[in-house]
Design an enzyme around this catalytic site. Structure first.
Site, PDB file in Angstrom:
ATOM      1  N   SER A   1      15.470  20.982 -16.954  1.00  0.00           N
ATOM      2  CA  SER A   1      14.296  21.785 -17.250  1.00  0.00           C
ATOM      3  C   SER A   1      14.755  23.091 -17.895  1.00  0.00           C
ATOM      4  O   SER A   1      15.834  23.595 -17.584  1.00  0.00           O
ATOM      5  CB  SER A   1      13.533  22.070 -15.955  1.00  0.00           C
ATOM      6  OG  SER A   1      12.838  23.295 -16.048  1.00  0.00           O
TER       7      SER A   1
ATOM      8  N   GLU B   1      10.116   7.800 -17.434  1.00  0.00           N
ATOM      9  CA  GLU B   1       8.743   8.286 -17.648  1.00  0.00           C
ATOM     10  C   GLU B   1       8.265   7.922 -19.049  1.00  0.00           C
ATOM     11  O   GLU B   1       7.107   7.541 -19.258  1.00  0.00           O
ATOM     12  CB  GLU B   1       8.690   9.800 -17.475  1.00  0.00           C
ATOM     13  CG  GLU B   1       8.939  10.252 -16.037  1.00  0.00           C
ATOM     14  CD  GLU B   1       9.187  11.753 -15.964  1.00  0.00           C
ATOM     15  OE1 GLU B   1       8.235  12.515 -16.163  1.00  0.00           O
ATOM     16  OE2 GLU B   1      10.340  12.152 -15.728  1.00  0.00           O
TER      17      GLU B   1
ATOM     18  N   HIS C   1       0.834  -1.227   0.000  1.00  0.00           N
ATOM     19  CA  HIS C   1       0.000   0.000   0.000  1.00  0.00           C
ATOM     20  C   HIS C   1       0.858   1.263   0.000  1.00  0.00           C
ATOM     21  O   HIS C   1       0.443   2.294   0.522  1.00  0.00           O
ATOM     22  CB  HIS C   1      -0.953   0.021   1.203  1.00  0.00           C
ATOM     23  CG  HIS C   1      -1.710  -1.254   1.396  1.00  0.00           C
ATOM     24  ND1 HIS C   1      -2.932  -1.505   0.804  1.00  0.00           N
ATOM     25  CD2 HIS C   1      -1.392  -2.382   2.081  1.00  0.00           C
ATOM     26  CE1 HIS C   1      -3.342  -2.723   1.136  1.00  0.00           C
ATOM     27  NE2 HIS C   1      -2.423  -3.274   1.896  1.00  0.00           N
TER      28      HIS C   1
ATOM     29  N   LYS D   1      16.617  21.099 -11.837  1.00  0.00           N
ATOM     30  CA  LYS D   1      15.952  19.849 -12.173  1.00  0.00           C
ATOM     31  C   LYS D   1      16.865  18.806 -12.819  1.00  0.00           C
ATOM     32  O   LYS D   1      17.712  19.121 -13.646  1.00  0.00           O
ATOM     33  CB  LYS D   1      14.773  20.124 -13.119  1.00  0.00           C
ATOM     34  CG  LYS D   1      13.596  20.835 -12.477  1.00  0.00           C
ATOM     35  CD  LYS D   1      12.958  20.069 -11.335  1.00  0.00           C
ATOM     36  CE  LYS D   1      12.051  18.976 -11.790  1.00  0.00           C
ATOM     37  NZ  LYS D   1      10.829  19.387 -12.422  1.00  0.00           N
TER      38      LYS D   1
END
Ligand code: ARG
Length: 456
Positions: free
Chosen positions: A277, A290, A156, A283
């Site tokens: 970024s 992804e 969980h 970043k």
């Protein structure tokens, strides 16, 4: 332009409609297999004396020249010639003249295209199998380095029980092993020759299907010519196996993305697998992970697309089947690109062992240890569970952890608790004691790794 099927037609075709019906923009990827299939077919026509050897020899020479031109990227495909089969046949005419027209004896584009797809997929699936195998090797390598790296195991998304990071990686190894097995098993249904099914009903010519299958390296034949030209199960199976494999890659990517976050900081990807970024200078984004997670969506889409195309399709060939190709190519390209990227990403990523281990230092992932300890002292497990639950609650209220409770307090609750409890509560002990088969004990994980190395 004159059509190879133009005899029955009076009107001219219109180019915008022709473009809609043409598949050459994508099925040109089958050129190599189409020529291979034609070579096998014409050799069979010669062997069976369906076409005289002087003609078949010209056709073989012409096809061989076309193959050379293909390898030198000299073939120019045209929409007017619709698909790869008619393009190649037209080019053969240009090479050797009207005798080229004998090639299509006892054959149809329906068995031709099915043959091309089987040949293509056999090659592709073999490449996929090799890549999965390589990935599994790199996973085992990484796992071997991290048998004793401790991390919180989750259920969980909550800290559950401490585990070995190597154990966690080996779970992905197991998934990929099943993926590889599925692709291997699917080969028996791919490695099958539809050639000689002709349009759907077979042919009046005394063809030799076994001979063409043998020349093409197929293990066996479709037993039913109608099935031979209509079956696309082998592609569905490829798309389905690919989808399931992408589920595994995507789950791993999701974990890597989490682990790279500021909150976790469990791992750091090398710069080549990350991007920055354009506005936020700090970043370092796990873009490649992804992207693989994202590409999983298109792989599922390709499966659903073909399932939908096939449902309700009457036997035998229907032009709908031309829609089987782009999704198949796209899935093949996607998985063949994703596998080595993710394998290398895992191989090169830095593991922040101390951060991982620290994540288990101040948490309640050792609560099961205390409950098991009490159960071992004869307290029924359910009662032990209740006692520890109350202790956890009181720890939360007092802002400390199970390992911070003094022995005297423990003994007030359960006199059975001895000083050895503090060692029992350590993450490392919790792991080392989970020696059940397949469990997270370092000894068990090492055994899994050794077995994996033997299997690889
Ligand atoms: N381009 C077609 C396809 O991909 C080849 C088979 C065409 N057969 C036919 N009868 N029109 O399915």
């Amino acid at each position: 332009m004159e059509k190879l099927w133009g005899g029955r037609f009076q009107g001219e075709s219109e180019s915008w409609i022709e473009t809609f019906g043409a598949s050459i923009s994508f099925d040109q990827r089958l050129a190599k297999y189409d020529i291979q299939g034609s070579l096998a077919h014409v050799k069979m026509l010669q062997k069976t004396k369906i076409v005289p050897a002087e003609d078949t020899q010209k056709i073989i020479a012409g096809l061989t020249r076309l193959n050379e031109k293909l390898e030198n990227s000299e073939l120019v495909f045209t929409i007017e010639n619709e698909d790869i089969h008619l393009n190649i046949e037209k080019m053969l005419h240009a090479e050797i003249g009207p005798v080229a027209g004998k090639l299509h004896t006892g054959r149809s584009r329906n068995d031709q295209v099915a043959t091309d797809m089987h040949l293509y997929l056999k090659d592709t699936v073999n490449q996929v199998i090799q890549q999965i195998h390589h990935f599994r090797k790199l996973l085992v390598d990484k796992a071997e380095k991290h048998v004793e790296t401790i991390m919180p195991g989750y259920t969980h998304m909550q800290h559950a029980q401490p585990i070995s990071f190597g154990h966690h990686l080996m779970a992905y190894y197991s998934m990929l092993t099943r993926d590889q097995q599925r692709f291997e098993e699917s080969l028996k249904r791919i490695d099958l020759s539809p050639l000689g099914s002709a349009a759907l009903a077979g042919t009046t010519f005394p063809i030799d299907r076994e001979y063409t299958a043998e020349l093409l390296g197929f293990a066996s034949l479709y037993e039913n010519s109608i099935d031979g030209v209509s079956d696309r199960d082998f592609i569905l199976e490829f798309l389905s196996n690919s989808s399931m494999m992408m589920v595994h890659l995507s789950r791993l990517c999701e974990e890597i993305i989490l682990w790279c976050s500021h909150e976790f900081q469990f791992v750091e990807l090398t710069d080549s697998f990350s991007t920055g970024s354009s506005i936020m200078p700090q970043k370092k984004n796990p873009d490649m992970a992804e992207l693989i997670r994202g590409k999983t969506g298109r792989v599922f889409g390709n499966l659903f697309s073909l399932l939908t195309i096939l449902k309700g399709l009457p036997l035998a060939y229907n032009k709908d089947l031309q829609e089987d190709k782009e999704g198949m190519f796209d899935t093949a390209d996607t998985i063949l690109a994703s596998l080595p990227i993710l394998a290398e990403m895992i191989h090169t990523m830095h593991i922040n062992e101390a951060v991982m281990q620290n994540a288990t230092a101040k948490d309640f992932s050792n609560a099961t240890e205390l409950a098991d300890y009490l159960a071992n002292k004869g307290i029924p497990f359910r009662q032990a569970h209740e006692i520890v639950g109350k202790l956890v609650l009181s720890c939360i209220q007092n802002n400390h952890y199970l390992q911070d409770i003094p022995l005297s307090d423990y003994q007030k609750i359960a006199p059975e608790i001895q000083a050895d409890i503090y060692e029992i509560l350590e993450a490392k002990t919790a792991i080392e004691r989970r020696t059940s088969f397949g469990g997270t004990a370092f000894t068990q994980v090492s055994q899994m790794i050794n077995q994996a190395k033997k299997n690889l």
